[in-house]
Design a protein around this motif. Sequence first.
Motif, PDB file in Angstrom:
ATOM      1  N   GLN A 154      28.238  71.858  16.249  1.00  0.00           N
ATOM      2  CA  GLN A 154      27.750  70.767  17.083  1.00  0.00           C
ATOM      3  C   GLN A 154      26.991  69.724  16.266  1.00  0.00           C
ATOM      4  OE1 GLN A 154      25.757  73.521  19.980  1.00  0.00           O
ATOM      5  NE2 GLN A 154      26.596  72.097  21.487  1.00  0.00           N
ATOM      6  N   ARG A 157      29.269  67.537  14.371  1.00  0.00           N
ATOM      7  CA  ARG A 157      29.909  66.602  15.302  1.00  0.00           C
ATOM      8  C   ARG A 157      28.957  65.455  15.635  1.00  0.00           C
ATOM      9  NH1 ARG A 157      34.533  65.355  15.746  1.00  0.00           N
ATOM     10  NH2 ARG A 157      34.277  64.707  17.908  1.00  0.00           N
ATOM     11  N   ARG A 195      31.476  73.724   9.043  1.00  0.00           N
ATOM     12  CA  ARG A 195      32.827  73.854   9.550  1.00  0.00           C
ATOM     13  C   ARG A 195      33.643  74.952   8.876  1.00  0.00           C
ATOM     14  NH1 ARG A 195      34.612  68.996  12.176  1.00  0.00           N
ATOM     15  NH2 ARG A 195      32.823  67.671  12.557  1.00  0.00           N
TER      16      ARG A 195
END
Length: 222
Positions: A154, A157, A195
């Motif tokens: 998150q 992002r 990631r």
Amino acid sequence: NLCYMDELLWHFNWTGDTAYVRKMWPVITRHLAWEKLNYDPDNDGLYDAYACIWASDALYYNSGAVTHSSAYNYRANKMAAFLASLIGEDPSPYQNEAEQILKAMNKRLWMQGKGCWAEYQDFMGHRRLHESPGLWTIYHALDSDVADPFQAYQATRYDFIFVPRGNDDLRAGVQGFHIMPVEVGHNRLQGIDGRNGRHFGSQLIGLPLLYVQFLFCGVGTV
């Protein structure tokens, strides 16, 4: 200094030099005690920040509860607990402090709706939460392992969607001078952390960007 201590702990992490750990143990414990005394005097588990990171020249939080300094102190205490167990010292004070910091960060600084940490929370007045974190807040928090896997996703992002950028493509590692190259390098490494797992490809991405930072800005900024 938080940055020096972080570098020292990474050195121990990579070398496994327990003789040097024993030699530096008094330095580690005095540093952690100094941080607690000065930056968390109310013992709420969240630390103020003053001149403690690369980007801190113009940062001041007026005794607030700050994400990046709390994250640094979380990792320092977590590592101190681990090192203490290796050299016959008591790990419990450092493990307890690390757990307190992480719990407080998740309760007060993690913004579930935005999927990232706040920059800080005010100490006085209405104790407002400052909901637009700096780039350093994202990558220092990830580098200090305060995120679970979904929080890490998150937070990266949030960086890709909300951090201001020009017409260039940061995803390719190319950027203008509105963000310094070393900031981009550090942030890309933590994007990889968030990631694809810890530190994969760091030499390929980070070192060339640090070299560019040296060429354009001088060694003092690296």
